[in-house]
Write an enzyme that holds these catalytic residues in place. Structure first.
Site, PDB file in Angstrom:
ATOM      1  N   CYS A 176     -18.080 -10.798 -40.743  1.00 15.30           N
ATOM      2  CA  CYS A 176     -19.463 -11.307 -41.531  1.00 15.30           C
ATOM      3  C   CYS A 176     -20.660 -10.396 -41.454  1.00 15.30           C
ATOM      4  O   CYS A 176     -21.474 -10.500 -42.373  1.00 15.30           O
ATOM      5  CB  CYS A 176     -19.354 -12.670 -41.077  1.00 15.30           C
ATOM      6  SG  CYS A 176     -19.947 -12.772 -39.206  1.00 15.30           S
ATOM      7  N   ASN A 177     -20.338  -9.660 -40.444  1.00 13.57           N
ATOM      8  CA  ASN A 177     -21.969  -8.483 -40.367  1.00 13.57           C
ATOM      9  C   ASN A 177     -21.708  -7.264 -40.642  1.00 13.57           C
ATOM     10  O   ASN A 177     -22.719  -6.408 -40.949  1.00 13.57           O
ATOM     11  CB  ASN A 177     -22.304  -8.587 -38.895  1.00 13.57           C
ATOM     12  CG  ASN A 177     -22.954  -9.943 -38.369  1.00 13.57           C
ATOM     13  OD1 ASN A 177     -23.540 -10.692 -39.262  1.00 13.57           O
ATOM     14  ND2 ASN A 177     -22.848 -10.461 -37.163  1.00 13.57           N
ATOM     15  N   HIS A 232     -20.623   6.713 -34.072  1.00 12.51           N
ATOM     16  CA  HIS A 232     -20.808   5.354 -34.661  1.00 12.51           C
ATOM     17  C   HIS A 232     -19.829   4.456 -34.220  1.00 12.51           C
ATOM     18  O   HIS A 232     -20.289   3.383 -33.877  1.00 12.51           O
ATOM     19  CB  HIS A 232     -20.981   5.282 -35.999  1.00 12.51           C
ATOM     20  CG  HIS A 232     -21.474   4.406 -36.699  1.00 12.51           C
ATOM     21  ND1 HIS A 232     -22.492   3.581 -36.767  1.00 12.51           N
ATOM     22  CD2 HIS A 232     -20.354   3.416 -37.454  1.00 12.51           C
ATOM     23  CE1 HIS A 232     -22.538   2.423 -37.468  1.00 12.51           C
ATOM     24  NE2 HIS A 232     -21.189   2.280 -37.940  1.00 12.51           N
ATOM     25  N   GLU A 266     -23.856 -27.260 -34.442  1.00 16.39           N
ATOM     26  CA  GLU A 266     -23.221 -26.017 -34.206  1.00 16.39           C
ATOM     27  C   GLU A 266     -23.575 -25.607 -32.668  1.00 16.39           C
ATOM     28  O   GLU A 266     -22.541 -24.952 -32.064  1.00 16.39           O
ATOM     29  CB  GLU A 266     -23.866 -24.808 -35.144  1.00 16.39           C
ATOM     30  CG  GLU A 266     -23.232 -25.055 -36.525  1.00 16.39           C
ATOM     31  CD  GLU A 266     -23.800 -24.009 -37.439  1.00 16.39           C
ATOM     32  OE1 GLU A 266     -24.452 -23.118 -37.100  1.00 16.39           O
ATOM     33  OE2 GLU A 266     -23.571 -24.262 -38.934  1.00 16.39           O
TER      34      GLU A 266
END
Length: 417
Positions: A50-51, A95, A188
């Protein structure tokens, strides 16, 4: 061949763009197959969360990756390039290692990304999209991530309010397998608290919510008992720990209710954690004996201290990742050296076999053996020294003393020669 890391993440792209170029599980195998066709002998791993969406490739034409990513997801190339980052070779390796260690995550040091990278590697391996270089790179990366977790405290402390609440519970009660926990709310935050509690060994959880159906849905997924807010007075005395997070504008627990529960418990201590804003638990509850009340501000202070600790640990992890990236690139260069040595040996042996075959044929025809052997020795010598001699001549003519010295040393020549 270059090692390339190309992608976008939460720091460079909006959620809308991240959604556009995310790879679904159904797309992954086809994407990997296409990436392998970009150039001969290319390798690829796709990480999509998602990121972030990132391509890790070993190939000859890195720029083609941008065109491919744009075409695959039908996203405007100009829009994509504004948010895209590209790293090559040692920067690409560094990275990947930083990402795996949680150094590039939204929550510094979070461990979930390592599992996601391992899954991406497994998918690529099953699809036949990786060979020796990326296989070695990812295995080395997993080892680095483990080392960072072991040698630094980057993952040791809670950096979310939900996790901090559970960590506080463990600190006070120690083992939690016999601890009764009452959770108030079913949003949540409480769901995240419940998951952390289960991971910590809690087996007795009661979830109270204004709407019973919502609490029951959570219980169906996580286990426990569902009750309404109106039933809390009947269950409060059984709770060792109460963690509350609702959207109520009025307190859920007052001093009188908690005091009655403590009395029924024969003054066994209770921990109450209020992570709601506005507060769910009256501040006066904290004045009661045998009651430990913590608010979201208390937990936020813990989180901030832990984040500072993680940032210090992250500095150590950055050094580890950088050193490991350099070592991995040294390994890739050694592969090239092995290839050159192998090629040189094969070329020399081929020359020997060719000339020897001709010499044997001449001997079979009755030619003078001595002349044949001398001719073989001369031709083999000339063939083997041709390229080194030419390289030395070119270096000499160009005034390239460094190259001339390297060639001389490789040929075993003394400094005086």
């Amino acid at each position: 061949m270059s090692l390339v890391a190309l992608g976008i993440n939460h720091k460079t792209a909006s959620v809308e763009l991240r959604e556009k170029i995310a790879f679904s599980p159904d797309q992954m195998v086809e994407a990997l197959k296409q990436l392998r066709l970009i150039s001969s002998d290319s390798e690829a791993v796709v990480v999509s969360t998602c990121n972030r969406t990132e391509l890790y490739c070993h190939l000859t034409s890195p720029q083609q990756l941008v065109d491919w990513l744009s075409d695959f997801h039908q996203v405007d190339k100009g829009e994509l390039e504004q948010s895209l980052y590209i790293h090559e070779n040692v920067q690409a390796v560094n990275h990947l290692m930083r990402v795996a260690c949680g150094l590039d995550s939204l929550v510094l040091g979070e461990p979930q990304i390592l599992g996601q990278i391992k899954q991406a590697y497994s998918t690529a391996k099953t699809a036949g999209a990786i060979a020796i270089t990326l296989d070695k790179l990812f295995q080395r990366t997993f080892s680095v991530a483990k080392r960072v977790r072991t040698d630094t405290s980057i993952g040791a402390n809670a950096v979310s309010v939900a996790f901090a609440a559970v960590s506080l519970t463990k600190q006070i009660f120690g083992e939690l397998d016999k601890t009764n926990v009452l959770l108030i709310g079913a949003g949540e935050t409480i769901e995240l608290v419940a998951k952390h509690l289960l991971d910590a060994g809690v087996t007795n959880i009661t979830i109270a919510n204004r709407t019973l159906a919502r609490a029951q849905t959570m219980v169906d997924e996580l286990g426990g008992e569902a009750i309404t807010l109106a039933q809390i007075p009947d269950h409060l005395s059984q709770a060792d720990v109460v963690i509350s997070s609702t959207a109520s504008t009025l307190p859920i627990l007052g001093k009188g209710l908690v005091e009655s529960a403590v009395s029924s418990r024969r003054h066994q201590p209770m921990l109450l954690v209020d992570i709601a804003v506005p507060r769910d638990i009256e501040a006066q509850v904290g004045d009661l004996d045998d009651v430990y009340l913590y608010t979201v501000d208390d937990l936020q202070g813990i989180v901030e201290q832990n984040m500072a600790s993680r940032r210090a640990a992250a500095d150590e992890a950055e050094v580890i990742a950088s050193e490991e990236a350099q070592e991995f690139m040294a390994w890739t260069k050694s592969l090239h050296t092995v290839d050159h040595i192998k090629q040189y040996r094969q070329s020399s042996l081929a020359s020997k076999d060719e000339l020897l075959e001709k010499a044997i044929a001449k001997l079979a025809q009755g030619n003078d053996p001595e002349k044949t052997l001398i001719e073989l020795a001369n031709k083999l010598t000339n063939k083997l020294i041709h390229h080194p001699t030419r390289a030395m001549s070119n270096a000499s003519l160009a005034g390239d003393i460094d190259s001339l010295n390297i060639i001389s040393k490789a040929l075993g020549l003394g400094d005086d020669n």
